[in-house]
Design a protein around this motif. Structure first.
Motif, PDB file in Angstrom:
ATOM      1  N   ASP A  98       0.830  -1.209   0.000  1.00 51.71           N
ATOM      2  CA  ASP A  98       0.000   0.000   0.000  1.00 51.71           C
ATOM      3  C   ASP A  98       0.864   1.259   0.000  1.00 51.71           C
ATOM      4  OD1 ASP A  98      -2.636   1.327   0.257  1.00 51.71           O
ATOM      5  OD2 ASP A  98      -1.846   1.970   2.189  1.00 51.71           O
ATOM      6  N   MET A  99       1.928   1.243   0.775  1.00 50.83           N
ATOM      7  CA  MET A  99       2.803   2.418   0.871  1.00 50.83           C
ATOM      8  C   MET A  99       3.581   2.641  -0.425  1.00 50.83           C
ATOM      9  SD  MET A  99       4.030   4.986   2.528  1.00 50.83           S
ATOM     10  CE  MET A  99       3.309   4.664   4.150  1.00 50.83           C
ATOM     11  N   GLU A 100       4.115   1.569  -1.026  1.00 49.66           N
ATOM     12  CA  GLU A 100       5.014   1.714  -2.167  1.00 49.66           C
ATOM     13  C   GLU A 100       4.317   1.624  -3.525  1.00 49.66           C
ATOM     14  OE1 GLU A 100       8.727  -0.336  -1.983  1.00 49.66           O
ATOM     15  OE2 GLU A 100       8.715  -0.439   0.208  1.00 49.66           O
ATOM     16  N   ILE A 101       3.100   1.088  -3.538  1.00 48.95           N
ATOM     17  CA  ILE A 101       2.368   0.921  -4.802  1.00 48.95           C
ATOM     18  C   ILE A 101       0.942   1.452  -4.708  1.00 48.95           C
ATOM     19  CG2 ILE A 101       1.465  -0.751  -6.462  1.00 48.95           C
ATOM     20  CD1 ILE A 101       3.751  -2.618  -5.757  1.00 48.95           C
ATOM     21  N   GLY A 102       0.233   1.041  -3.656  1.00 48.86           N
ATOM     22  CA  GLY A 102      -1.199   1.298  -3.556  1.00 48.86           C
ATOM     23  C   GLY A 102      -1.581   2.753  -3.555  1.00 48.86           C
ATOM     24  N   ARG A 103      -0.813   3.587  -2.859  1.00 48.97           N
ATOM     25  CA  ARG A 103      -1.143   5.017  -2.810  1.00 48.97           C
ATOM     26  C   ARG A 103      -1.092   5.633  -4.197  1.00 48.97           C
ATOM     27  NH1 ARG A 103       2.761   7.660  -0.441  1.00 48.97           N
ATOM     28  NH2 ARG A 103       1.550   9.517   0.072  1.00 48.97           N
ATOM     29  N   GLU A 104      -0.086   5.238  -4.971  1.00 48.45           N
ATOM     30  CA  GLU A 104       0.065   5.744  -6.344  1.00 48.45           C
ATOM     31  C   GLU A 104      -1.104   5.315  -7.223  1.00 48.45           C
ATOM     32  OE1 GLU A 104       2.338   7.427  -9.690  1.00 48.45           O
ATOM     33  OE2 GLU A 104       2.401   7.699  -7.523  1.00 48.45           O
ATOM     34  N   LEU A 105      -1.464   4.035  -7.153  1.00 47.78           N
ATOM     35  CA  LEU A 105      -2.524   3.519  -8.021  1.00 47.78           C
ATOM     36  C   LEU A 105      -3.906   3.992  -7.569  1.00 47.78           C
ATOM     37  CD1 LEU A 105      -1.242  -0.100  -8.751  1.00 47.78           C
ATOM     38  CD2 LEU A 105      -0.934   1.994 -10.082  1.00 47.78           C
ATOM     39  N   THR A 106      -4.071   4.196  -6.270  1.00 53.92           N
ATOM     40  CA  THR A 106      -5.335   4.756  -5.777  1.00 53.92           C
ATOM     41  C   THR A 106      -5.523   6.176  -6.303  1.00 53.92           C
ATOM     42  OG1 THR A 106      -5.267   3.411  -3.767  1.00 53.92           O
ATOM     43  CG2 THR A 106      -6.674   5.355  -3.724  1.00 53.92           C
ATOM     44  N   ARG A 107      -4.449   6.970  -6.292  1.00 50.98           N
ATOM     45  CA  ARG A 107      -4.538   8.322  -6.836  1.00 50.98           C
ATOM     46  C   ARG A 107      -4.866   8.278  -8.329  1.00 50.98           C
ATOM     47  NH1 ARG A 107      -2.536  13.354  -5.518  1.00 50.98           N
ATOM     48  NH2 ARG A 107      -3.112  12.696  -3.400  1.00 50.98           N
ATOM     49  N   ALA A 108      -4.233   7.352  -9.047  1.00 52.33           N
ATOM     50  CA  ALA A 108      -4.525   7.211 -10.480  1.00 52.33           C
ATOM     51  C   ALA A 108      -5.990   6.871 -10.708  1.00 52.33           C
ATOM     52  CB  ALA A 108      -3.630   6.137 -11.090  1.00 52.33           C
ATOM     53  N   SER A 109      -6.543   6.010  -9.862  1.00 53.05           N
ATOM     54  CA  SER A 109      -7.952   5.633 -10.030  1.00 53.05           C
ATOM     55  C   SER A 109      -8.876   6.819  -9.793  1.00 53.05           C
ATOM     56  CB  SER A 109      -8.306   4.471  -9.084  1.00 53.05           C
ATOM     57  OG  SER A 109      -8.364   4.897  -7.737  1.00 53.05           O
ATOM     58  N   ARG A 110      -8.477   7.719  -8.907  1.00 54.42           N
ATOM     59  CA  ARG A 110      -9.294   8.912  -8.657  1.00 54.42           C
ATOM     60  C   ARG A 110      -9.178   9.915  -9.795  1.00 54.42           C
ATOM     61  NH1 ARG A 110      -7.244   9.308  -2.431  1.00 54.42           N
ATOM     62  NH2 ARG A 110      -8.698   7.777  -1.528  1.00 54.42           N
TER      63      ARG A 110
END
Length: 378
Positions: free
Chosen positions: A300-312
């Protein structure tokens, strides 16, 4: 620990290599690998610089020129500070499986048909045997059997589809990305060492796939001529494309199991790029498997935050409007006139511009963009 890895794509093969090097007894199971995966084959500069596997003599096409089109009305060519590469996924898969084998992993060319929990771990059934393991890793793609067996599969609304054609021959090292008005997704042309890949990624909702195939055929005919279809090899495959709510519920590990790569949904929902996240999730799991409670938070820290922002950002990118026109069209038009925006766009495509800092960097670039336009610095 006996570890079964289902799926020998980049995530599964790399995880098998790293885990075998750490002394685990690893079985890598895949009935087809290595195969020419139905995708563009692009490897971002971020991925090239992050993983030692790309320091090898793996055949690749180096890309330092990318043209982005919006319909037939406008285009801009960017040159990223660090070049990208396009590789044959068959060659990459072959190289990774050889690395896994050298590290001590046992490769089984068979198809897993059923997965059951046992008192001692897991039983993975194939047509003629049942393999036992203490730990189970799902690296078997967007429609992962492992994911469906230990948790819940990705829902149709969290999937995109890629479809396209491989065309044999030698092509210029020039990548093309083509956006179509009122269309969620994009068309690409990625040259590989022995052929080129023309493809499109779009939503898997009813009606989108047929329209995508028609748009792609028209693009290829305009780019290469209609006769090229006679030697083209068709491909199609699902790709994870998680929305903001799905990221909140995305379970990627549990008691005695973990998911990596596409099986974990770790794909950029805007671009469909997943190779960096495949390797990264494999590395994170290899380092946390003895303390599995760390795997999810670290991903979540190294990948998820980035991809969550992309989804938004997805809806704004594909459906949004800016200054009275389609957001993508305005982006291309402004980049035509601004050297600063070209640099940001090039960094975004090469993977060196994070979605997390994109808005801040765009705001900070306004003075430079204004000067570019006044003085004609394109």
């Amino acid at each position: 620990m006996r570890i079964a890895v289902v799926g020998a794509g980049p995530a599964g093969a790399w995880a098998s290599t790293l885990l075998a090097r750490r002394g685990h007894s690893v079985t890598l199971i895949d009935s087809q690998a290595p195969w020419e995966k139905p995708c563009g084959g692009g490897v971002t500069a971020k991925a090239l610089s992050s993983f030692g596997i790309f320091e090898s003599d793996l055949p690749r096409s180096t890309i330092d020129r990318i043209t982005i089109y919006f319909g037939d009305s406008c285009s801009v060519t960017v040159s990223p500070n660090e070049p990208l590469a396009v590789v044959s996924r068959r060659e990459l898969g072959k190289y990774l499986m050889e690395e896994a084998e050298r590290a001590g992993a046992n490769i089984v060319k068979n198809r897993v048909t059923r997965i059951e929990r046992t008192p001692r771990g897991w039983c993975l059934s194939t047509r003629n045997t049942c393999m036992q393991s203490d730990f189970l890793i799902g690296a078997d793609g967007a429609t992962s059997l492992v994911r469906r067996s230990v948790s819940t599969g990705l829902r149709p609304k969290d999937l995109c589809v890629t479809l396209g054609y491989f065309i044999p021959g030698t092509f210029p090292a020039h990548m093309k990305i083509y956006f179509v008005p009122e269309f969620e997704g994009y068309i690409w042309s990625f040259p590989r060492p022995t052929h080129t890949s023309y493809g499109v990624i779009t939503r898997s909702d009813p009606g989108w796939t047929g329209r995508a195939k028609m748009l792609l055929s028209n693009f290829m005919a305009a780019d290469l001529g209609s006769e090229v279809m006679q030697q083209a090899e068709f491909y199609s495959a699902p790709v994870p494309c998680l929305g903001p709510n799905s990221w909140k519920k995305n379970q990627i590990s549990g008691d005695g199991w973990a998911l990596i790569g596409d099986a974990a949904g770790l794909v950029d929902p805007i671009t469909g790029e997943g190779i960096y996240y495949a390797f990264k999730s494999a590395e994170i799991l290899a380092h946390t498997i003895e303390r599995l409670e760390l795997y999810g938070p670290k991903v979540d820290m190294e990948i998820g935050r980035e991809l969550t922002r992309a989804s938004r950002m997805y809806r704004r990118f594909y459906r949004g409007r800016f200054a009275g026109a389609d957001f993508k069209k305005r982006t291309v038009q402004l980049a035509q006139r601004s050297r600063t925006l070209k640099i940001i766009l090039g960094n975004l495509i090469s993977g060196n511009q994070s979605y997390l800092t994109l808005k801040k960097n765009l705001l900070l670039s306004i003075p430079s963009v204004t000067v570019d336009m006044i003085w004609g610095r394109s």
